[in-house]
Design an enzyme around this catalytic site. Structure first.
Site, PDB file in Angstrom:
ATOM      1  N   GLU A  33     -55.953  15.510  25.999  1.00 53.19           N
ATOM      2  CA  GLU A  33     -56.273  16.695  25.176  1.00 53.19           C
ATOM      3  C   GLU A  33     -55.007  17.390  24.686  1.00 53.19           C
ATOM      4  O   GLU A  33     -54.971  18.617  24.558  1.00 53.19           O
ATOM      5  CB  GLU A  33     -57.148  17.695  25.948  1.00 53.19           C
ATOM      6  CG  GLU A  33     -58.621  17.416  25.917  1.00 53.19           C
ATOM      7  CD  GLU A  33     -59.222  17.401  24.532  1.00 53.19           C
ATOM      8  OE1 GLU A  33     -58.695  18.066  23.625  1.00 53.19           O
ATOM      9  OE2 GLU A  33     -60.212  16.673  24.351  1.00 53.19           O
TER      10      GLU A  33
HETATM   11  C1  LIG Z   1     -57.094   8.699  31.801  1.00 52.45           C
HETATM   12  C2  LIG Z   1     -57.030   8.985  30.344  1.00 52.45           C
HETATM   13  C3  LIG Z   1     -58.179   9.393  29.668  1.00 52.45           C
HETATM   14  C4  LIG Z   1     -58.125   9.624  28.292  1.00 52.45           C
HETATM   15  N1  LIG Z   1     -59.291   9.934  27.616  1.00 52.45           N
HETATM   16  C5  LIG Z   1     -59.278   9.901  26.250  1.00 52.45           C
HETATM   17  C6  LIG Z   1     -60.501   9.969  25.507  1.00 52.45           C
HETATM   18  O1  LIG Z   1     -61.582  10.112  26.074  1.00 52.45           O
HETATM   19  N2  LIG Z   1     -60.438   9.881  24.158  1.00 52.45           N
HETATM   20  C7  LIG Z   1     -59.265   9.711  23.485  1.00 52.45           C
HETATM   21  O2  LIG Z   1     -59.270   9.625  22.281  1.00 52.45           O
HETATM   22  N3  LIG Z   1     -58.077   9.675  24.164  1.00 52.45           N
HETATM   23  C8  LIG Z   1     -58.065   9.754  25.521  1.00 52.45           C
HETATM   24  N4  LIG Z   1     -56.871   9.664  26.214  1.00 52.45           N
HETATM   25  C9  LIG Z   1     -55.629   9.576  25.474  1.00 52.45           C
HETATM   26  C10 LIG Z   1     -54.761  10.815  25.594  1.00 52.45           C
HETATM   27  O3  LIG Z   1     -55.335  11.883  24.894  1.00 52.45           O
HETATM   28  C11 LIG Z   1     -53.365  10.427  25.092  1.00 52.45           C
HETATM   29  O4  LIG Z   1     -52.792   9.599  26.088  1.00 52.45           O
HETATM   30  C12 LIG Z   1     -52.494  11.622  24.819  1.00 52.45           C
HETATM   31  O5  LIG Z   1     -52.956  12.250  23.646  1.00 52.45           O
HETATM   32  C13 LIG Z   1     -51.018  11.264  24.623  1.00 52.45           C
HETATM   33  O6  LIG Z   1     -50.853  10.211  23.716  1.00 52.45           O
HETATM   34  P1  LIG Z   1     -49.950   8.961  24.109  1.00 52.45           P
HETATM   35  O7  LIG Z   1     -50.390   8.505  25.440  1.00 52.45           O
HETATM   36  O8  LIG Z   1     -50.001   7.987  22.994  1.00 52.45           O
HETATM   37  O9  LIG Z   1     -48.497   9.543  24.248  1.00 52.45           O
HETATM   38  P2  LIG Z   1     -47.444   9.736  23.060  1.00 52.45           P
HETATM   39  O10 LIG Z   1     -48.096  10.398  21.925  1.00 52.45           O
HETATM   40  O11 LIG Z   1     -46.748   8.462  22.831  1.00 52.45           O
HETATM   41  O12 LIG Z   1     -46.430  10.770  23.725  1.00 52.45           O
HETATM   42  C14 LIG Z   1     -45.380  10.387  24.629  1.00 52.45           C
HETATM   43  C15 LIG Z   1     -44.544  11.606  24.986  1.00 52.45           C
HETATM   44  O13 LIG Z   1     -43.914  12.117  23.804  1.00 52.45           O
HETATM   45  C16 LIG Z   1     -44.189  13.485  23.634  1.00 52.45           C
HETATM   46  N5  LIG Z   1     -44.274  13.798  22.212  1.00 52.45           N
HETATM   47  C17 LIG Z   1     -44.911  13.132  21.243  1.00 52.45           C
HETATM   48  N6  LIG Z   1     -44.759  13.734  20.068  1.00 52.45           N
HETATM   49  C18 LIG Z   1     -44.023  14.829  20.283  1.00 52.45           C
HETATM   50  C19 LIG Z   1     -43.522  15.895  19.469  1.00 52.45           C
HETATM   51  N7  LIG Z   1     -43.779  15.967  18.176  1.00 52.45           N
HETATM   52  N8  LIG Z   1     -42.798  16.867  20.059  1.00 52.45           N
HETATM   53  C20 LIG Z   1     -42.546  16.843  21.367  1.00 52.45           C
HETATM   54  N9  LIG Z   1     -42.985  15.869  22.190  1.00 52.45           N
HETATM   55  C21 LIG Z   1     -43.712  14.890  21.660  1.00 52.45           C
HETATM   56  C22 LIG Z   1     -45.505  13.715  24.350  1.00 52.45           C
HETATM   57  O14 LIG Z   1     -45.650  15.071  24.761  1.00 52.45           O
HETATM   58  C23 LIG Z   1     -45.372  12.769  25.539  1.00 52.45           C
HETATM   59  O15 LIG Z   1     -44.664  13.400  26.573  1.00 52.45           O
HETATM   60  C24 LIG Z   1     -56.908   9.484  27.594  1.00 52.45           C
HETATM   61  C25 LIG Z   1     -55.742   9.117  28.292  1.00 52.45           C
HETATM   62  C26 LIG Z   1     -55.803   8.843  29.627  1.00 52.45           C
HETATM   63  C27 LIG Z   1     -54.544   8.365  30.317  1.00 52.45           C
END
Ligand SMILES: Cc1cc2nc3c(=O)[nH]c(=O)nc-3n(C[C@H](O)[C@H](O)[C@H](O)COP(=O)(O)OP(=O)(O)OC[C@H]3O[C@@H](n4cnc5c(N)ncnc54)[C@H](O)[C@@H]3O)c2cc1C
Length: 601
Positions: free
Chosen positions: A440
């Site tokens: 989220e």
């Molecule tokens: C157990 C679990 C359940 C989930 N459930 C759902 C679900 O039901 N539906 C769904 O759609 N998704 C779901 N997710 C996905 C989750 O919402 C994403 O993992 C999350 O949004 C982060 O995206 P990412 O993992 O690709 O990380 P990335 O976007 O790759 O981010 C990596 C790091 O970079 C940082 N970062 C990225 N951009 C910036 C910026 N502009 N400025 C500063 N920092 C930045 C982030 O804060 C993070 O620390 C789930 C994930 C997990 C692990």
């Protein structure tokens, strides 16, 4: 064995005595049924369900996890039966409109029940939790036909829902998403793509699953302005509204993860699956933003849930475990040693959990009262509530999950080495809690949203809505000598909130990176001020009750003592956040990327 007891006394204190929910329901359009007796009865039943049905399944869920075989996901023993009981009890429909089969009760009442479900078994609670996300989307943006076909079944609990946003190459940056939606002759769309990390994407608890999917139309502009929203059911639905053949959507695998093992985190493959557009083409993200606040509040609740769970179990342990004598002399001379609750450091950990759990509860239920108003208030009331929610949501989501995790960690630490051992449940609580700071929108993303979009882009107008409320509160109570220490500190920090915002805003005019560099410290500072406001409000209520004379002297005295602990031991953390946020972006950006690591000797 870890246990959960619904904190009905504290929920009552926060919602009735501090936030006056009874007065709120008496004035809220359509909330006539939410009488004090009705609210009490619902809370009592909800507490029984959480304590007797869900809590015993929390450990089972962790140990067994979900199983995946040939596209089928089996949930841990007892999960399916508990869901059946949940549906039979009418819980899914509690705060949804009567037109679609709901009971029409206020959202804030639903939130009190959700708090108990969430704390007793977060992994299980995510299944109905995701359904609420899907329900809110269809309720706000679906056509009448979509509501009739899908919403009624979600509201009854017969079917569950998901939110499918994330793809392998895009989580935070949804502008990069690739899932395609091809228009079909019959008005539907063929959805093709892979979504990952989809919570409750596949399971055996309900017959059908309604996926809400973000995808791109063929002519869609690049980036976030080209995303549309679709309903994609697991089983197609025939003209009579009954489940028909299987749609081309399937679960490819489930993740093996750090915590929340009882909740299936799925890779979902859409292979030309039949989908239906919700809302306007290319306006998918805008549609999602309209209910993002409530979804994020649901995740903020996870922070409170793990803090409360840690507190309940670590207090019980600290009273029971005998180790060493108090420095000031034995407190239980008849025993081989004193219970560890006599030691100041153990108390520091317990009171930190208590301050975050009870303060977090006040913030959560204050926000859910605002949600009621955004739906049912007058035009002016709605406008104010919307603005307050837009400010408080990123704070609640990030601050309560960060402090929830800190609390879960303290809970484990109170158990010493036993906290590290699975049977006590404290390590599960830490593992389950960790995800809350990631999904989220991560803490970093919430912080950018708060400082960038909500505060600086509104020239501080949104912030002023809330600081004015604090200012008024301080003015009203500054004459009370017994509350002086709280009110003086709060008033000062409230003024400082505006000052630091201005300073960062000035720096950002020269260099936009200053916003990203200050944002997380700014968010944490904001969180401490917001909780200071709620602790001051709780202190006022407690003092008033003590002045009036009460049988519950211990309860109200503990409130004042926790407020003092919060102000004297936790609020000073704001000093470090101010220094860090104003230290500028250079100390973060000066280093060359190649100089982060030198591994070769
Ligand atoms: C157990 C679990 C359940 C989930 N459930 C759902 C679900 O039901 N539906 C769904 O759609 N998704 C779901 N997710 C996905 C989750 O919402 C994403 O993992 C999350 O949004 C982060 O995206 P990412 O993992 O690709 O990380 P990335 O976007 O790759 O981010 C990596 C790091 O970079 C940082 N970062 C990225 N951009 C910036 C910026 N502009 N400025 C500063 N920092 C930045 C982030 O804060 C993070 O620390 C789930 C994930 C997990 C692990």
């Amino acid at each position: 064995m870890p246990e959960y007891k619904a904190p009905l006394r504290d929920i009552k204190f926060v919602t009735e005595e501090v936030l006056d929910f009874h007065g709120h329901y008496a004035n809220l359009l359509g909330a006539e049924e939410a009488t004090p007796d009705m609210v009490a009865a619902i809370l009592e039943e909800g507490a029984k369900f959480a304590e007797r049905v869900l809590s015993p399944l929390n450990r089972v869920g962790d140990q067994q996890g979900c199983q995946f075989k040939d596209g089928v996901v089996t949930t841990p023993d007892g999960f399916k039966e508990a869901y059946q009981q949940y549906v039979e009890g009418g819980w899914p429909s509690l705060s949804h409109p009567e037109e679609v089969g709901g009971q029409g009760l206020p959202d804030s009442l639903g939130m009190m029940v959700t708090e108990m479900i969430a704390t007793s078994n977060w992994s299980w609670g995510m299944y109905p939790g995701l359904s609420h996300g899907a329900m809110n989307t269809i309720e706000l943006h679906g056509t009448d036909e979509q509501k009739q076909t899908y919403l009624t079944k979600l509201v009854s609990g017969e079917w569950t829902g998901t939110m499918c946003l994330t793809e392998p190459h895009c989580g935070t940056d949804l502008g990069m998403l690739k899932t395609k939606a091809e228009p079909q002759a019959d008005g539907s769309y063929a959805i093709t793509g892979t979504k990952i990390f989809i919570s409750a994407g596949e399971h055996d608890m309900a017959d059908n699953i309604v996926h809400i999917v973000l995808a791109r139309l063929p002519d869609a502009p690049a980036g976030t302005k080209g995303i549309s929203l679709f309903i994609v059911p697991k089983h197609n639905v025939d003209d009579a509204g009954e489940m028909a053949d299987r749609n081309h959507v399937s679960c490819g695998s489930i993740e093996h993860k750090m915590g929340i093992h009882g909740n299936a985190t799925c890779v979902m493959n859409f292979d030309g699956a039949k989908g239906f557009l919700i809302g306007e083409p290319n306006r998918g993200l805008n549609c999602m933003f309209t209910f993002m606040n409530t979804a994020r509040l649901g995740t903020a609740l996870q922070g409170l849930a793990h803090a409360e769970w840690a507190l309940q179990n670590s207090v019980a342990y600290a009273k029971d475990r005998l180790q060493m004598r108090a420095l000031s002399g034995p407190k239980a001379p008849e025993k081989a040693a004193d219970p560890i609750i006599v030691h100041p450091d153990v108390r520091r950990m317990l009171l930190t959990q208590k301050a975050f759990a009870e303060g977090g509860r006040a913030l959560i239920h204050y926000c859910s009262k605002l949600v009621d108003i955004t739906k049912k208030g007058s035009k002016e009331e709605k406008e104010e509530a919307d603005e307050l929610m837009s400010l408080l949501t990123p704070i609640a989501k990030a601050f309560l999950t960060e402090t929830g995790f800190e609390s879960a960690n303290h809970g484990l630490q109170v158990f010493g080495g036993h906290g590290f051992i699975a049977e006590w449940g404290m390590e599960q609580n830490v593992r389950d809690c960790r995800i809350a700071m990631l999904y989220e929108g991560t803490t970093g993303i919430q912080a950018l949203d708060l400082l960038g979009r909500k505060v600086l882009m509104t020239q501080g107008a949104t912030l002023r809505r809330f600081t004015k409320i604090i200012h008024k509160f301080c003015k009203e109570h500054k004459g009370d000598k017994r509350l002086k220490s709280y009110i003086t500190a709060l008033d000062k920090l409230n003024g400082e909130w505006g000052d630091v915002t201005m300073k960062i805003g000035m720096k950002a005019m020269r260099n936009k990176d200053e916003v990203g560099a200050a944002s997380v410290d700014y968010l944490m500072f904001s969180g401490y001020v917001v909780l200071a406001y709620f602790w001051a409000r709780m202190a006022v209520t407690a003092q008033t009750k003590l002045d009036e004379g009460t049988d519950e002297v211990g309860f109200y005295t503990a409130k004042l003592q926790t407020a003092t602990f919060y102000y004297e031991r936790l609020l000073p953390r704001t000093r470090a956040h101010v220094e860090a946020m104003l230290s500028g972006a250079d100390n973060l950006l000066a280093m060359d990327e190649d100089n982060f690591l030198f591994l070769n000797a």
